[in-house]
Write an enzyme that holds these catalytic residues in place. Structure first.
Site, PDB file in Angstrom:
ATOM      1  N   LYS A  14     -12.662  -6.925  -3.480  1.00 11.74           N
ATOM      2  CA  LYS A  14     -13.422  -5.673  -3.430  1.00 11.74           C
ATOM      3  C   LYS A  14     -12.665  -4.545  -4.101  1.00 11.74           C
ATOM      4  CE  LYS A  14     -14.697  -6.677   1.242  1.00 11.74           C
ATOM      5  NZ  LYS A  14     -13.882  -6.562   2.411  1.00 11.74           N
TER       6      LYS A  14
ATOM      7  N   LYS B 275      -7.473 -12.931  -7.668  1.00 11.78           N
ATOM      8  CA  LYS B 275      -8.556 -13.288  -6.749  1.00 11.78           C
ATOM      9  C   LYS B 275      -9.724 -12.301  -6.846  1.00 11.78           C
ATOM     10  CE  LYS B 275      -7.824 -10.821  -2.499  1.00 11.78           C
ATOM     11  NZ  LYS B 275      -8.133 -10.834  -1.106  1.00 11.78           N
TER      12      LYS B 275
ATOM     13  N   LYS C 166       0.826  -1.210   0.000  1.00 11.96           N
ATOM     14  CA  LYS C 166       0.000   0.000   0.000  1.00 11.96           C
ATOM     15  C   LYS C 166       0.860   1.261   0.000  1.00 11.96           C
ATOM     16  CE  LYS C 166      -4.256  -1.954   1.504  1.00 11.96           C
ATOM     17  NZ  LYS C 166      -5.287  -2.184   2.475  1.00 11.96           N
TER      18      LYS C 166
HETATM   19  P1  ATP Z   1      -9.395  -6.484  -0.616  1.00 12.46           P
HETATM   20  O1  ATP Z   1      -9.166  -7.392  -1.775  1.00 12.46           O
HETATM   21  O2  ATP Z   1      -9.880  -5.138  -0.982  1.00 12.46           O
HETATM   22  O3  ATP Z   1      -8.283  -6.500   0.389  1.00 12.46           O
HETATM   23  P2  ATP Z   1     -11.069  -8.539   0.166  1.00 12.46           P
HETATM   24  O4  ATP Z   1     -12.157  -8.649  -0.843  1.00 12.46           O
HETATM   25  O5  ATP Z   1      -9.891  -9.429   0.070  1.00 12.46           O
HETATM   26  O6  ATP Z   1     -10.614  -7.070   0.171  1.00 12.46           O
HETATM   27  P3  ATP Z   1     -11.127  -8.703   3.069  1.00 12.46           P
HETATM   28  O7  ATP Z   1     -12.061  -7.928   3.944  1.00 12.46           O
HETATM   29  O8  ATP Z   1      -9.696  -8.339   3.059  1.00 12.46           O
HETATM   30  O9  ATP Z   1     -11.734  -8.690   1.584  1.00 12.46           O
HETATM   31  O10 ATP Z   1     -11.248 -10.233   3.392  1.00 12.46           O
HETATM   32  C1  ATP Z   1     -12.141 -10.834   4.257  1.00 12.46           C
HETATM   33  C2  ATP Z   1     -11.873 -12.333   4.252  1.00 12.46           C
HETATM   34  O11 ATP Z   1     -12.221 -12.891   2.967  1.00 12.46           O
HETATM   35  C3  ATP Z   1     -10.393 -12.674   4.494  1.00 12.46           C
HETATM   36  O12 ATP Z   1     -10.281 -13.758   5.396  1.00 12.46           O
HETATM   37  C4  ATP Z   1      -9.898 -13.038   3.108  1.00 12.46           C
HETATM   38  O13 ATP Z   1      -8.823 -13.939   3.156  1.00 12.46           O
HETATM   39  C5  ATP Z   1     -11.132 -13.659   2.458  1.00 12.46           C
HETATM   40  N1  ATP Z   1     -11.129 -13.503   0.987  1.00 12.46           N
HETATM   41  C6  ATP Z   1     -11.133 -12.339   0.307  1.00 12.46           C
HETATM   42  N2  ATP Z   1     -11.143 -12.547  -1.032  1.00 12.46           N
HETATM   43  C7  ATP Z   1     -11.155 -13.892  -1.227  1.00 12.46           C
HETATM   44  C8  ATP Z   1     -11.179 -14.743  -2.387  1.00 12.46           C
HETATM   45  N3  ATP Z   1     -11.208 -14.253  -3.616  1.00 12.46           N
HETATM   46  N4  ATP Z   1     -11.174 -16.075  -2.202  1.00 12.46           N
HETATM   47  C9  ATP Z   1     -11.156 -16.597  -0.959  1.00 12.46           C
HETATM   48  N5  ATP Z   1     -11.129 -15.856   0.186  1.00 12.46           N
HETATM   49  C10 ATP Z   1     -11.134 -14.517   0.078  1.00 12.46           C
END
Ligand code: ATP
Ligand code: LTN
Length: 334
Positions: free
Chosen positions: A200, A197, A114
């Site tokens: 968000k 992956k 970041k």
């Molecule tokens: P960002 O990508 O913006 O960091 P995010 O979508 O990864 O956000 P988080 O709030 O960081 O969301 O993650 C919440 C939980 O969801 C964490 O335990 C993370 O490992 C899991 N997670 C997020 N994206 C995935 C994915 N594509 N597949 C499996 N697990 C996921």
């Protein structure tokens, strides 16, 4: 014998969770509440590191809680609460910050990524101290296991190091937690770019299946998912990442084995398969979306759940904090 304890947190950074959040994290939370003494928090203080709009943060926090309940968390079987409602999180975080080396914190890849993106002048100190607040979240509850995605492994390692350091300096205080990290199968990929992956923070929402999205929009997204050359429905992450991702989703939501789904679609084309995936996804999400919206309509019920959750959490958290304050030499208020 008392049950092992788990703790996990999720940031309220978006209006809706996506299918990756559910299949990679929240689905495990739901299962673990049956076998463990489970604490789950919506980490609104962590979300402040990305400077959200206040109204959005407020609404997203409530929407996150409502979604967690609709996805299967039962406030009678787990402790569900909002991080900022339990002040001990910040209080222990300070002690953790005083225990962490500057170099050690600078090596966290989430911070490095970041800060490289926005530069040292613009990166907030909150992004730097984020892992110490996360360590406090976990250690306050003496959690044995922390269910998270692979991306959080380094933060769990730091938490373990800090717990060990504290215990060896001040005497046995914290349980050393372990990550409960799922294998690769539970990683869900972007529909438009099946090598990254589902996230968000992706540039476009077109590859994201959001839990609260309408069935029409999710169907459209699935039908226009990127697929691969050839026409066979076969799980092969290297050669067929798009179809493999859809197979993972179909299998996880329908409960059918991937091999059985491959058989079912033998001789059929991608169009038929995508239609079937869209149906499974939208049927699965429809009642969840409905219940989330109903919960959001009854604000006082949600607030009651959160109040009870915070009270339950506080009992455990305050006990650990008092022990820590005493061990480091702070005098009790009396
Ligand atoms: P960002 O990508 O913006 O960091 P995010 O979508 O990864 O956000 P988080 O709030 O960081 O969301 O993650 C919440 C939980 O969801 C964490 O335990 C993370 O490992 C899991 N997670 C997020 N994206 C995935 C994915 N594509 N597949 C499996 N697990 C996921
Ligand atoms: N950093 C995590 C969210 C998080 C968390 C926690 C997870 C904050 N505190 C405590 C587990 C335990 C994330 O971004 N997914």
């Amino acid at each position: 014998m008392s049950k092992d304890r788990v703790l996990s947190g999720i940031q309220p950074t978006n209006g809706s969770f996506h299918l990756g959040n559910y299949l990679g994290a929240v689905k495990q939370w739901v299962e673990l509440q049956n076998t463990h003494d489970a604490f789950y928090c919506v980490v609104d203080l962590h979300a402040l590191t990305s400077s959200p709009d206040p109204k959005e943060l407020h609404q997203n926090t409530l929407t996150s809680v409502a979604q967690l309940i609709a996805l299967g968390l039962d406030p009678d079987r787990c402790t569900l609460f909002v991080q900022s409602h339990v002040p001990a999180h910040n209080q222990l975080a300070w002690v953790m910050e005083c225990l962490t080396g500057f170099g050690e914190a600078s090596r966290m890849t989430q911070f490095k990524d970041k800060s490289q993106k926005v530069g040292n002048e613009r990166i907030g100190v909150g992004v730097f101290t984020y892992p110490m607040l996360m360590a406090a979240d976990i250690l306050l509850y003496q959690a044995n296991q922390v269910p998270v995605g692979e991306d959080q492994r380094q933060h769990i390692e730091l938490t373990r190091d800090l717990a060990q350091r504290f215990n060896s300096t001040y005497g046995q205080t914290f349980t050393i937690p372990e990550g409960y990290i799922l294998k690769a199968g539970a990683k869900i990929y972007d529909l438009q770019d099946p090598t990254s992956k589902m996230s968000k923070s992706a540039d476009s929402l077109s590859g994201l299946i959001e839990i609260l999205e309408t069935p029409e929009v999710n169907t459209k997204k699935i039908k226009s998912a990127v697929t691969d050359t050839g026409r066979e429905i076969k799980f092969d992450e290297k050669e067929k990442p798009g179809i493999s991702n859809l197979l993972t989703i179909y299998s996880a939501l329908s409960g059918s084995k991937v091999a059985d789904i491959e058989k079912e679609f033998e001789g059929k084309g991608y169009g038929d398969f995508k239609g079937a995936v869209a149906e499974v996804v939208t049927n699965y999400l429809a009642p969840i979306r409905k219940q989330t919206l109903e919960l959001l309509d009854d604000r006082s019920h949600l607030e009651k759940i959160l109040k009870a959750g915070a009270q339950k959490a506080e009992v455990v958290a305050d006990k650990t904090l008092a022990d820590v304050y005493n061990k480091v030499g702070l005098i009790p208020r009396g």
